[in-house]
Write a protein that holds these residues in place. Structure first.
Motif, PDB file in Angstrom:
ATOM      1  N   VAL A  30       0.938  -1.174   0.007  1.00  7.86           N
ATOM      2  CA  VAL A  30      -0.002  -0.118   0.024  1.00  7.86           C
ATOM      3  C   VAL A  30       0.814   1.257  -0.005  1.00  7.86           C
ATOM      4  O   VAL A  30       0.592   2.278  -0.650  1.00  7.86           O
ATOM      5  N   ARG A  31       1.948   1.245   0.800  1.00 13.89           N
ATOM      6  CA  ARG A  31       2.937   2.541   0.816  1.00 13.89           C
ATOM      7  C   ARG A  31       3.371   2.590  -0.631  1.00 13.89           C
ATOM      8  O   ARG A  31       3.422   3.689  -1.053  1.00 13.89           O
ATOM      9  N   ALA A  32       3.610   1.613  -1.126  1.00 14.69           N
ATOM     10  CA  ALA A  32       4.597   1.633  -2.424  1.00 14.69           C
ATOM     11  C   ALA A  32       3.499   2.249  -3.513  1.00 14.69           C
ATOM     12  O   ALA A  32       3.674   3.144  -4.339  1.00 14.69           O
ATOM     13  N   ALA A  33       2.126   2.037  -3.572  1.00 12.12           N
ATOM     14  CA  ALA A  33       1.242   2.574  -4.418  1.00 12.12           C
ATOM     15  C   ALA A  33       1.089   3.901  -4.093  1.00 12.12           C
ATOM     16  O   ALA A  33       0.993   4.624  -5.083  1.00 12.12           O
ATOM     17  N   TYR A  34       0.928   4.241  -2.821  1.00 12.64           N
ATOM     18  CA  TYR A  34       0.954   5.737  -2.511  1.00 12.64           C
ATOM     19  C   TYR A  34       2.109   6.372  -3.056  1.00 12.64           C
ATOM     20  O   TYR A  34       1.847   7.640  -3.685  1.00 12.64           O
ATOM     21  N   ALA A  35       3.274   6.109  -2.600  1.00 13.78           N
ATOM     22  CA  ALA A  35       4.567   6.679  -2.827  1.00 13.78           C
ATOM     23  C   ALA A  35       4.496   6.702  -4.410  1.00 13.78           C
ATOM     24  O   ALA A  35       5.123   7.733  -4.991  1.00 13.78           O
ATOM     25  N   GLY A  36       3.992   5.811  -5.342  1.00 12.66           N
ATOM     26  CA  GLY A  36       4.166   5.893  -6.643  1.00 12.66           C
ATOM     27  C   GLY A  36       3.256   6.987  -7.228  1.00 12.66           C
ATOM     28  O   GLY A  36       3.641   7.773  -8.132  1.00 12.66           O
ATOM     29  N   LEU A  37       2.194   7.262  -6.537  1.00 15.41           N
ATOM     30  CA  LEU A  37       1.196   8.359  -7.049  1.00 15.41           C
ATOM     31  C   LEU A  37       1.914   9.835  -6.493  1.00 15.41           C
ATOM     32  O   LEU A  37       1.638  10.792  -7.130  1.00 15.41           O
ATOM     33  N   LEU A  38       2.787   9.774  -5.541  1.00 15.57           N
ATOM     34  CA  LEU A  38       3.598  11.168  -5.423  1.00 15.57           C
ATOM     35  C   LEU A  38       4.760  11.468  -6.189  1.00 15.57           C
ATOM     36  O   LEU A  38       4.921  12.563  -6.246  1.00 15.57           O
TER      37      LEU A  38
END
Length: 179
Positions: A167-175
């Motif tokens: 989940v963190r990787a997905a959010y960080a990818g959106l950043l």
């Protein structure tokens, strides 16, 4: 009484936002001051009258011995787990910030979306701090609040290290700006 440690102002303000007055309101003008404790340590005191009922509110948080040099983006604290919020509360905070991000955002809305995603990532980072070295999940004993325990009971799999990382990787990818 030994006040709990607040590692950053952001963590203290989040705690205030999550802990309502007996009337249900969380809003109050936050007057802050640094005060000395009996043991010589410093603390932040937040005071103000509740906007809902007028009751005086006061919160006291121990300050870290040295300020957290967060650097490299938004963070709620250092490497140690929070003393103010449990892992369930942190996951709820992450969910709320991520859920506030519109699917299409540009300009000022885009900046607000990026700030919300950064806070969602930082809150997920806080959950992971509760996982002991060598373990794969947050232990049940780490959940101290009713809302944290309830979330853990409903969805224990959300507190696994691998799922939190995904989940963190997905959010960080959106950043990250598209490359």
């Amino acid at each position: 009484m030994n006040p709990p440690l607040s590692r950053t102002n952001a963590e203290a303000h989040l705690y205030l936002d999550l802990h309502a007055c007996s009337c249900g309101s969380t809003r109050f003008p936050r007057h802050s001051a640094v005060v000395a404790l009996a043991d010589g340590d410093l603390a932040s005191r937040y005071t103000g009258a509740c906007e809902g009922c007028g009751e005086e509110r006061e919160f006291l948080f121990r300050l870290p011995p040295t300020p957290d040099g967060t650097g490299g983006g938004f963070r709620y604290g250092g490497d140690e787990p929070s003393q103010l919020l449990d892992p369930g509360e942190w996951l709820l905070v992450s969910d709320a910030y991520a859920g506030s991000v519109p699917t299409e955002s540009g300009g000022e809305a885009g900046q607000q979306a990026q700030a919300a995603l950064a806070r969602a990532v930082a809150a997920l980072d806080e959950v992971v701090k509760f996982i002991p070295a060598g373990a794969d999940t947050v232990p049940a004993g780490a959940f101290l609040s009713d809302r944290g325990r309830q979330l853990h009971q409903r969805e224990p799999g959300r507190f696994r290290r691998d799922r939190l990382a995904a989940v963190r990787a997905a959010y960080a990818g959106l950043l990250s700006p598209p490359g």
